[in-house]
Design a protein around this motif. Structure first.
Motif, PDB file in Angstrom:
ATOM      1  N   GLY A  55       0.835  -1.195   0.000  1.00 14.98           N
ATOM      2  CA  GLY A  55       0.000   0.000   0.000  1.00 14.98           C
ATOM      3  C   GLY A  55       0.866   1.238   0.000  1.00 14.98           C
ATOM      4  N   LYS A  56       0.594   2.136   0.928  1.00 11.80           N
ATOM      5  CA  LYS A  56       1.287   3.423   0.965  1.00 11.80           C
ATOM      6  C   LYS A  56       2.779   3.298   1.264  1.00 11.80           C
ATOM      7  CE  LYS A  56      -2.400   6.056   0.517  1.00 11.80           C
ATOM      8  NZ  LYS A  56      -2.854   6.026  -0.833  1.00 11.80           N
ATOM      9  N   SER A  57       3.171   2.318   2.080  1.00 10.44           N
ATOM     10  CA  SER A  57       4.564   2.212   2.522  1.00 10.44           C
ATOM     11  C   SER A  57       5.176   0.891   2.052  1.00 10.44           C
ATOM     12  CB  SER A  57       4.632   2.321   4.044  1.00 10.44           C
ATOM     13  OG  SER A  57       5.973   2.383   4.455  1.00 10.44           O
ATOM     14  N   THR A  58       5.274   0.714   0.750  1.00  8.42           N
ATOM     15  CA  THR A  58       5.749  -0.550   0.205  1.00  8.42           C
ATOM     16  C   THR A  58       7.254  -0.714   0.315  1.00  8.42           C
ATOM     17  OG1 THR A  58       5.897   0.415  -1.994  1.00  8.42           O
ATOM     18  CG2 THR A  58       3.842  -0.714  -1.425  1.00  8.42           C
ATOM     19  N   GLU A  59       7.950   0.320   0.755  1.00  5.78           N
ATOM     20  CA  GLU A  59       9.406   0.209   0.848  1.00  5.78           C
ATOM     21  C   GLU A  59       9.876  -0.466   2.126  1.00  5.78           C
ATOM     22  OE1 GLU A  59       8.299   3.953   2.921  1.00  5.78           O
ATOM     23  OE2 GLU A  59       7.769   3.183   0.961  1.00  5.78           O
ATOM     24  N   LEU A  60       8.985  -0.741   3.069  1.00  7.93           N
ATOM     25  CA  LEU A  60       9.380  -1.359   4.338  1.00  7.93           C
ATOM     26  C   LEU A  60       8.944  -2.821   4.424  1.00  7.93           C
ATOM     27  CD1 LEU A  60       8.565   1.402   6.993  1.00  7.93           C
ATOM     28  CD2 LEU A  60      10.802   0.773   6.060  1.00  7.93           C
ATOM     29  N   TRP A  61       9.875  -3.650   4.878  1.00  7.31           N
ATOM     30  CA  TRP A  61       9.585  -5.035   5.221  1.00  7.31           C
ATOM     31  C   TRP A  61       9.896  -5.211   6.694  1.00  7.31           C
ATOM     32  CZ3 TRP A  61      12.203  -8.273   0.767  1.00  7.31           C
ATOM     33  CH2 TRP A  61      11.476  -8.087  -0.406  1.00  7.31           C
ATOM     34  N   TYR A  71      11.504  -3.232  11.401  1.00  2.00           N
ATOM     35  CA  TYR A  71      11.333  -2.841  10.007  1.00  2.00           C
ATOM     36  C   TYR A  71      12.674  -2.452   9.411  1.00  2.00           C
ATOM     37  CZ  TYR A  71       6.397  -2.568  11.180  1.00  2.00           C
ATOM     38  OH  TYR A  71       5.142  -2.874  11.588  1.00  2.00           O
ATOM     39  N   PHE A  72      12.749  -2.542   8.086  1.00  2.00           N
ATOM     40  CA  PHE A  72      13.935  -2.106   7.360  1.00  2.00           C
ATOM     41  C   PHE A  72      13.537  -1.829   5.911  1.00  2.00           C
ATOM     42  CE2 PHE A  72      13.619  -6.643   6.946  1.00  2.00           C
ATOM     43  CZ  PHE A  72      13.887  -6.881   5.609  1.00  2.00           C
ATOM     44  N   PRO A  73      14.304  -1.003   5.207  1.00  2.00           N
ATOM     45  CA  PRO A  73      14.011  -0.742   3.791  1.00  2.00           C
ATOM     46  C   PRO A  73      14.320  -1.973   2.940  1.00  2.00           C
ATOM     47  CG  PRO A  73      15.427   0.978   4.723  1.00  2.00           C
ATOM     48  CD  PRO A  73      15.383  -0.147   5.711  1.00  2.00           C
ATOM     49  N   LYS A  74      13.352  -2.401   2.155  1.00  2.00           N
ATOM     50  CA  LYS A  74      13.520  -3.617   1.354  1.00  2.00           C
ATOM     51  C   LYS A  74      14.645  -3.486   0.338  1.00  2.00           C
ATOM     52  CE  LYS A  74      10.312  -2.704  -2.396  1.00  2.00           C
ATOM     53  NZ  LYS A  74       9.168  -3.180  -3.133  1.00  2.00           N
ATOM     54  N   ASP A  75      14.941  -2.272  -0.092  1.00  2.00           N
ATOM     55  CA  ASP A  75      15.987  -2.058  -1.095  1.00  2.00           C
ATOM     56  C   ASP A  75      17.382  -2.391  -0.581  1.00  2.00           C
ATOM     57  OD1 ASP A  75      13.974  -1.209  -2.763  1.00  2.00           O
ATOM     58  OD2 ASP A  75      14.388   0.916  -2.479  1.00  2.00           O
ATOM     59  N   LEU A  76      17.532  -2.594   0.729  1.00  2.00           N
ATOM     60  CA  LEU A  76      18.843  -2.900   1.309  1.00  2.00           C
ATOM     61  C   LEU A  76      19.068  -4.405   1.451  1.00  2.00           C
ATOM     62  CD1 LEU A  76      19.088  -0.184   4.093  1.00  2.00           C
ATOM     63  CD2 LEU A  76      19.831  -0.075   1.706  1.00  2.00           C
TER      64      LEU A  76
END
Length: 99
Positions: A55-61, A71-76
């Protein structure tokens, strides 16, 4: 929109309780989160993913490093093993709370 204590309204999990591992990856760089809701890690550490915000915050896993969870940024994360190909979409609860 203001989600209160939630980063997103929905998440993807491998099971209804979001207790099964979805995947594992290797940190591509060091990460120090802005508060205790985030998990910190060093480049090269193994990170285990339990759910993915959508949804709005798809960058966090959300996942764990050692005994720490957050939580952490998925791009890392460079995914190197999938434990489950099934993903259930569920509503999120209140995000992790800092004490």
């Amino acid at each position: 929109p203001d989600l209160g204590r939630r980063f997103a309204e929905r998440k993807r999990c491998a099971d209804p309780e979001c207790s099964m591992l979805m995947c594992r990856g290797k940190a591509t760089q060091d990460f120090k989160g802005p508060d205790c809701r985030f998990v910190n890690f060093k480049k090269g550490e193994a990170v285990y993913v339990y759910y993915k915000l959508i949804g709005k915050s798809t960058e966090l896993w959300a996942g764990s490093v050692g005994s720490d969870f957050g939580y952490f940024p998925k791009d890392l994360l460079e995914i190197n093993h999938n434990y489950s190909n099934e993903e259930l979409e569920l509503p999120t609860d209140v995000s992790l709370i800092c004490y």
